[in-house]
Design an enzyme around this catalytic site. Structure first.
Site, mmCIF file in Angstrom:
data_model
loop_
_atom_site.group_PDB
_atom_site.id
_atom_site.type_symbol
_atom_site.label_atom_id
_atom_site.label_comp_id
_atom_site.label_asym_id
_atom_site.label_seq_id
_atom_site.Cartn_x
_atom_site.Cartn_y
_atom_site.Cartn_z
ATOM 1 N N TRP A 95 0.726 -1.189 0.119
ATOM 2 C CA TRP A 95 -0.103 0.026 -0.027
ATOM 3 C C TRP A 95 1.028 1.345 0.025
ATOM 4 C CZ3 TRP A 95 -4.445 -0.744 -1.968
ATOM 5 C CH2 TRP A 95 -5.163 -1.871 -1.678
ATOM 6 N N ASP A 112 -1.610 6.587 6.357
ATOM 7 C CA ASP A 112 -2.831 5.833 5.818
ATOM 8 C C ASP A 112 -3.125 4.733 6.857
ATOM 9 O OD1 ASP A 112 -4.161 4.028 4.763
ATOM 10 O OD2 ASP A 112 -3.220 3.333 3.123
ATOM 11 N N LYS A 152 -12.314 -1.996 6.768
ATOM 12 C CA LYS A 152 -11.411 -2.971 7.445
ATOM 13 C C LYS A 152 -11.992 -2.720 9.175
ATOM 14 C CE LYS A 152 -8.594 -3.038 3.946
ATOM 15 N NZ LYS A 152 -7.850 -2.388 2.905
#
Ligand code: PLP
Length: 358
Positions: A102, A170, A194
């Site tokens: 990511w 993030d 999530k």
């Protein structure tokens, strides 16, 4: 009806209490005679839902008054571009710590808007640790980190001290899993699917002095300023996702807040890691001190055993344990909504599997 323990990395489990409440309120939200999905986002009823979600989030994360909270769309992936478009000023430079898949995506997107310096990376060892030695560039407009690496199973236990340079994180896969000091960050973003709620809403927490610095020709929808001015109601927000996220916040509150959730998360992860340490079959490749509380990758010695494990665990009601296609093996995602019983069941199953497949 029987519900399984779902170890999916995302979208992932929601607390059962939240789903039940949403079911109760599905046809007639609090006497309005309609579902939350059917009502105007400008109506009084909906405005109270989004305002309550924001105030709960502020309370639970102890967000200071000089920060704005936004409910946006486009997922964390849109933030990979929105962050540089809005924050890469005045120097058109950013630093990034590369800790996994990511981070790499955030990097390639940011590069389109300026110079991005990778000040540290753990790619040399397949992202199995969090790098510690780096120097923040004094002229960087911000420093970007991925606080929890969903695929690789690492997390920042300590966040970098970036001084006057804003720290951007993030937090898609670990927001609200542990208590954090929001003041240390310039901007935090997280896709909801999530740890916060359903897919479709992305939470952004931004320090107010960082708003309004977007580069020229940034589309209206991609400016933080647009959404802070209009309190996330510039256009139609993902109304139902925000509502469910609000119910998740209420659930966290009822559980005793983030501190109480953190204690449970530490306990859950310990059960799994303790077993992985004593196991002669399963291996978790991550350096001990950097292990994620949320995503635990592990492998058996052969592909054949991995496949067998995935098939048999599914049958036992322990679902979606297949690892990410880039990493292979298995991965147990044990976000806030995973009950401790689910982790205990998983470890029991792993013990039995190891015995039977010696
Ligand atoms: C899942 C994930 C993303 C991508 O989120 P989308 O909402 O699908 O764009 C980004 N970063 C991290 C750390 C993630 O876990």
């Amino acid at each position: 009806m029987s519900r399984v323990y779902n170890f999916s990395a995302g979208p992932s489990m929601l607390p059962e209490a939240v789903l039940k409440k949403a079911a109760e309120e599905m046809l007639d939200y609090k006497g309005s005679g309609m579902s939350v999905m059917e009502m105007s986002h400008r109506g009084k009823v909906y405005v109270s839902i989004i305002e309550k979600a924001e105030s709960q989030l502020r309370k639970l994360m102890n967000i200071p008054d000089n920060y704005s909270v936004l409910f946006l769309q486009g997922g964390a992936s849109t933030q990979f571009a929105m962050v540089p478009m809005n924050l890469m000023a005045p120097n058109k430079k950013a630093d990034l710590i590369n800790t996994g898949n990511w981070s790499k995506k955030a990097l390639s997107e940011a590069k389109m808007y300026g110079e991005v310096k990778v000040i540290a990376s753990s790619e040399d060892k397949n992202f199995t640790y969090i790098p510690e030695n780096y120097t923040i560039s004094s002229d960087a407009d911000y420093v970007h980190i991925t606080s929890n690496n969903t695929l690789e199973g690492t997390r920042f236990v300590e966040y970098p001290d970036t001084g006057n340079v804003p720290l951007v994180a993030d937090m898609s896969s670990d927001i609200m899993s542990v208590e954090i000091d929001v003041k240390k960050f310039g901007l935090i973003y997280a896709g909801a699917q999530k740890n916060l709620g359903p897919a479709g809403v992305t939470v952004v927490i931004i320090r107010n002095d960082l708003i309004g610095k977007h580069i020229e020709k940034t589309p209206t929808m991609l400016r933080y300023e647009t959404h802070t001015k209009e309190k996330s109601l510039y256009n139609t927000p993902p109304t139902y996702s925000v509502y469910i996220a609000g119910l998740v916040f209420d659930w966290i509150d009822e559980m005793g807040g983030v501190k109480a959730i953190e204690a449970i998360n530490i306990e859950k992860a310990k059960i799994l890691y303790d077993f992985l340490e004593e196991s002669k079959m399963f291996i978790n490749p991550v350096v001990k001190k950097d292990r994620s509380l949320m995503n635990v990758p592990f492998t058996a010695p052969t592909d054949e055993l991995n496949e067998k494990f995935i098939a048999e665990s599914e049958k036992a009601g322990l679902c979606t344990l297949r690892g990410h296609r880039l990493i292979g093996g298995m991965r147990a995602s044990i976000y806030n909504a995973m009950p401790i019983e689910g982790v205990k069941k998983l470890v029991e199953f792993m013990k039995k599997f190891e015995m039977e497949n010696k």
